[in-house]
Design a protein around this motif. Structure first.
Motif, PDB file in Angstrom:
ATOM      1  N   SER A  57      -8.156 -17.220  -0.638  1.00 58.68           N
ATOM      2  CA  SER A  57      -8.637 -16.800   0.486  1.00 58.68           C
ATOM      3  C   SER A  57      -8.557 -15.276   1.108  1.00 58.68           C
ATOM      4  CB  SER A  57      -7.869 -17.625   1.721  1.00 58.68           C
ATOM      5  OG  SER A  57      -6.442 -17.417   1.630  1.00 58.68           O
ATOM      6  N   TYR A  58      -7.592 -14.431   0.226  1.00 58.96           N
ATOM      7  CA  TYR A  58      -7.553 -13.127   0.678  1.00 58.96           C
ATOM      8  C   TYR A  58      -9.077 -12.424   0.107  1.00 58.96           C
ATOM      9  CZ  TYR A  58      -6.236  -8.139   0.238  1.00 58.96           C
ATOM     10  OH  TYR A  58      -6.312  -6.825   0.188  1.00 58.96           O
ATOM     11  N   GLU A  59      -9.270 -12.529  -1.051  1.00 61.47           N
ATOM     12  CA  GLU A  59     -10.472 -12.094  -1.907  1.00 61.47           C
ATOM     13  C   GLU A  59     -11.462 -12.660  -1.104  1.00 61.47           C
ATOM     14  OE1 GLU A  59      -8.020 -13.734  -3.516  1.00 61.47           O
ATOM     15  OE2 GLU A  59      -7.117 -12.259  -5.073  1.00 61.47           O
ATOM     16  N   THR A  60     -11.641 -13.795  -0.559  1.00 59.60           N
ATOM     17  CA  THR A  60     -12.911 -14.194   0.339  1.00 59.60           C
ATOM     18  C   THR A  60     -12.847 -13.517   1.264  1.00 59.60           C
ATOM     19  OG1 THR A  60     -12.622 -16.567  -0.808  1.00 59.60           O
ATOM     20  CG2 THR A  60     -13.874 -16.286   1.157  1.00 59.60           C
ATOM     21  N   LEU A  61     -12.049 -13.399   2.195  1.00 61.99           N
ATOM     22  CA  LEU A  61     -11.798 -12.524   3.451  1.00 61.99           C
ATOM     23  C   LEU A  61     -12.465 -11.169   3.234  1.00 61.99           C
ATOM     24  CD1 LEU A  61     -11.228 -11.954   6.416  1.00 61.99           C
ATOM     25  CD2 LEU A  61      -8.831 -11.530   5.668  1.00 61.99           C
ATOM     26  N   LEU A  62     -12.019 -10.628   2.074  1.00 62.84           N
ATOM     27  CA  LEU A  62     -12.545  -9.202   1.731  1.00 62.84           C
ATOM     28  C   LEU A  62     -13.955  -9.028   1.712  1.00 62.84           C
ATOM     29  CD1 LEU A  62      -9.806  -7.762  -0.512  1.00 62.84           C
ATOM     30  CD2 LEU A  62     -10.055  -7.283   1.919  1.00 62.84           C
ATOM     31  N   PHE A  77     -14.199 -15.807   9.354  1.00 60.45           N
ATOM     32  CA  PHE A  77     -13.260 -16.346  10.238  1.00 60.45           C
ATOM     33  C   PHE A  77     -12.540 -17.560   9.420  1.00 60.45           C
ATOM     34  CE2 PHE A  77     -12.567 -20.337  12.530  1.00 60.45           C
ATOM     35  CZ  PHE A  77     -11.487 -19.901  13.309  1.00 60.45           C
ATOM     36  N   LEU A  78     -13.274 -18.212   8.577  1.00 63.81           N
ATOM     37  CA  LEU A  78     -12.788 -19.388   7.466  1.00 63.81           C
ATOM     38  C   LEU A  78     -11.711 -18.822   6.758  1.00 63.81           C
ATOM     39  CD1 LEU A  78     -15.994 -21.821   7.359  1.00 63.81           C
ATOM     40  CD2 LEU A  78     -13.885 -22.158   8.733  1.00 63.81           C
ATOM     41  N   ALA A  79     -12.007 -17.837   6.181  1.00 67.37           N
ATOM     42  CA  ALA A  79     -11.139 -16.955   5.028  1.00 67.37           C
ATOM     43  C   ALA A  79      -9.735 -16.808   5.747  1.00 67.37           C
ATOM     44  CB  ALA A  79     -11.884 -16.136   4.340  1.00 67.37           C
ATOM     45  N   ALA A  80     -10.310 -15.979   6.908  1.00 67.34           N
ATOM     46  CA  ALA A  80      -8.988 -15.613   7.567  1.00 67.34           C
ATOM     47  C   ALA A  80      -7.900 -16.636   7.911  1.00 67.34           C
ATOM     48  CB  ALA A  80      -9.198 -14.539   8.782  1.00 67.34           C
ATOM     49  N   HIS A  81      -8.480 -17.647   8.544  1.00 65.92           N
ATOM     50  CA  HIS A  81      -7.965 -18.614   9.134  1.00 65.92           C
ATOM     51  C   HIS A  81      -7.029 -19.428   7.910  1.00 65.92           C
ATOM     52  CE1 HIS A  81      -7.206 -22.899  10.895  1.00 65.92           C
ATOM     53  NE2 HIS A  81      -7.015 -22.213  12.148  1.00 65.92           N
ATOM     54  N   THR A  82      -7.635 -19.507   6.986  1.00 65.40           N
ATOM     55  CA  THR A  82      -6.994 -20.066   5.618  1.00 65.40           C
ATOM     56  C   THR A  82      -5.869 -19.326   5.277  1.00 65.40           C
ATOM     57  OG1 THR A  82      -8.975 -21.240   5.041  1.00 65.40           O
ATOM     58  CG2 THR A  82      -7.314 -21.005   3.267  1.00 65.40           C
ATOM     59  N   LEU A  83      -6.065 -17.939   5.479  1.00 64.90           N
ATOM     60  CA  LEU A  83      -4.929 -17.079   4.694  1.00 64.90           C
ATOM     61  C   LEU A  83      -3.925 -16.964   5.985  1.00 64.90           C
ATOM     62  CD1 LEU A  83      -4.149 -14.755   2.992  1.00 64.90           C
ATOM     63  CD2 LEU A  83      -5.190 -13.118   4.444  1.00 64.90           C
ATOM     64  N   LYS A  84      -4.332 -17.333   7.204  1.00 67.13           N
ATOM     65  CA  LYS A  84      -3.001 -17.317   8.163  1.00 67.13           C
ATOM     66  C   LYS A  84      -2.149 -18.350   7.874  1.00 67.13           C
ATOM     67  CE  LYS A  84      -4.193 -19.149  12.029  1.00 67.13           C
ATOM     68  NZ  LYS A  84      -4.252 -19.750  13.374  1.00 67.13           N
ATOM     69  N   ASP A 121      -4.048 -11.946  14.107  1.00 66.03           N
ATOM     70  CA  ASP A 121      -4.889 -10.924  14.868  1.00 66.03           C
ATOM     71  C   ASP A 121      -6.327 -11.098  14.411  1.00 66.03           C
ATOM     72  OD1 ASP A 121      -2.538 -10.334  16.424  1.00 66.03           O
ATOM     73  OD2 ASP A 121      -2.168  -8.501  15.326  1.00 66.03           O
ATOM     74  N   ILE A 122      -6.361 -10.942  13.059  1.00 70.39           N
ATOM     75  CA  ILE A 122      -7.753 -10.908  12.462  1.00 70.39           C
ATOM     76  C   ILE A 122      -8.673 -12.149  12.567  1.00 70.39           C
ATOM     77  CG2 ILE A 122      -7.214 -11.270   9.978  1.00 70.39           C
ATOM     78  CD1 ILE A 122      -9.255  -9.008   9.452  1.00 70.39           C
ATOM     79  N   THR A 123      -7.723 -13.401  12.476  1.00 74.12           N
ATOM     80  CA  THR A 123      -8.212 -14.718  12.511  1.00 74.12           C
ATOM     81  C   THR A 123      -8.771 -14.740  14.227  1.00 74.12           C
ATOM     82  OG1 THR A 123      -6.956 -15.489  10.922  1.00 74.12           O
ATOM     83  CG2 THR A 123      -7.968 -17.237  12.677  1.00 74.12           C
ATOM     84  N   GLU A 124      -8.057 -14.362  15.245  1.00 72.26           N
ATOM     85  CA  GLU A 124      -8.615 -14.407  16.375  1.00 72.26           C
ATOM     86  C   GLU A 124      -9.544 -13.565  16.933  1.00 72.26           C
ATOM     87  OE1 GLU A 124      -7.649 -16.851  18.288  1.00 72.26           O
ATOM     88  OE2 GLU A 124      -6.591 -17.589  16.675  1.00 72.26           O
ATOM     89  N   ALA A 125      -9.775 -12.384  16.349  1.00 74.53           N
ATOM     90  CA  ALA A 125     -10.870 -11.431  16.527  1.00 74.53           C
ATOM     91  C   ALA A 125     -12.263 -12.012  15.898  1.00 74.53           C
ATOM     92  CB  ALA A 125     -10.630 -10.017  15.853  1.00 74.53           C
ATOM     93  N   LEU A 126     -11.991 -12.661  14.701  1.00 77.83           N
ATOM     94  CA  LEU A 126     -13.183 -13.293  14.084  1.00 77.83           C
ATOM     95  C   LEU A 126     -13.718 -14.577  14.967  1.00 77.83           C
ATOM     96  CD1 LEU A 126     -12.199 -12.654  10.349  1.00 77.83           C
ATOM     97  CD2 LEU A 126     -14.242 -11.819  11.667  1.00 77.83           C
ATOM     98  N   ARG A 127     -12.612 -15.459  15.293  1.00 74.43           N
ATOM     99  CA  ARG A 127     -13.028 -16.651  16.147  1.00 74.43           C
ATOM    100  C   ARG A 127     -13.724 -16.096  17.168  1.00 74.43           C
ATOM    101  NH1 ARG A 127      -9.711 -21.171  16.198  1.00 74.43           N
ATOM    102  NH2 ARG A 127      -7.988 -20.171  15.603  1.00 74.43           N
ATOM    103  N   SER A 128     -13.592 -15.048  17.867  1.00 76.31           N
ATOM    104  CA  SER A 128     -14.425 -14.846  18.830  1.00 76.31           C
ATOM    105  C   SER A 128     -15.674 -13.951  18.701  1.00 76.31           C
ATOM    106  CB  SER A 128     -13.689 -14.136  20.179  1.00 76.31           C
ATOM    107  OG  SER A 128     -13.011 -12.827  19.422  1.00 76.31           O
ATOM    108  N   GLU A 129     -15.785 -13.924  17.174  1.00 74.85           N
ATOM    109  CA  GLU A 129     -17.152 -13.173  16.624  1.00 74.85           C
ATOM    110  C   GLU A 129     -16.979 -11.808  16.899  1.00 74.85           C
ATOM    111  OE1 GLU A 129     -20.805 -15.255  17.155  1.00 74.85           O
ATOM    112  OE2 GLU A 129     -19.737 -17.123  16.444  1.00 74.85           O
ATOM    113  N   ASP A 130     -15.805 -11.177  17.071  1.00 78.14           N
ATOM    114  CA  ASP A 130     -15.800  -9.665  16.977  1.00 78.14           C
ATOM    115  C   ASP A 130     -15.520  -8.919  15.883  1.00 78.14           C
ATOM    116  OD1 ASP A 130     -14.955  -7.007  17.803  1.00 78.14           O
ATOM    117  OD2 ASP A 130     -13.338  -7.711  19.483  1.00 78.14           O
TER     118      ASP A 130
END
Length: 161
Positions: free
Chosen positions: A39-44, A56-63, A80-89
């Protein structure tokens, strides 16, 4: 170095994980699985491609993964990054990404000759002892030689006792 020492050095919460996992053996089994998580590599990758939903899916999985492993500091920034991506920021997510990288790639420094050693119960896991060995060493400003271990590059060597 004990499993507790390892958690202390990476900013983890040993007290939390030992309550859930019950034994160091079990923690080590799940640590081994963590090292295989992508999930970390996918997030990057998805952040570099600015794919908000996939990031968002990668960050949520990593979280979830780091939360379950009680990697406290990494868990906090993953939330924090999951919530930012959840709101598409994506702009805020880009600001947060270096903190995620810093926590994920945090180095553990050990005195020369020391390894992080986790012991498995062979009757349960059919494995012997697992050691995480330092990949490099350096001399600090005081002349002390230190090994560095990067938590996402740990090499697992399993052998029978």
């Amino acid at each position: 170095m004990t499993v507790k020492d390892f958690y202390d050095n990476i900013g983890g919460n040993y007290a939390s994980i030992i309550v859930r996992m019950k034994t160091d053996d079990r923690i080590c089994k799940f640590l081994k699985m963590f090292l295989q998580d992508k999930s970390y590599e996918t997030l990057l990758q998805t952040m570099s491609e600015e794919k908000v939903k996939e990031a968002f899916l990668a960050a949520h999985t990593l979280k979830g993964v780091v939360g379950n492993m009680s990697f406290q500091e990494l868990s906090e920034v993953s939330v924090d990054i999951t919530e930012a991506l959840r709101s598409e920021d994506m702009e805020n997510a880009k600001v947060l990404l270096p903190r995620v990288i810093k926590e994920y790639e945090k180095e553990v420094e050990l005195p020369i000759g020391e390894t992080i050693t986790f012991r498995y119960d062979p009757s349960i896991y059919q494995e012997g002892m697992t050691e995480y060995k330092a990949e490099e060493y350096r001399t600090d400003e005081y002349g002390s030689v230190m090994f560095k271990i990067n938590i996402n590059k740990l090499k697992i060597e399993t052998y029978s006792p």
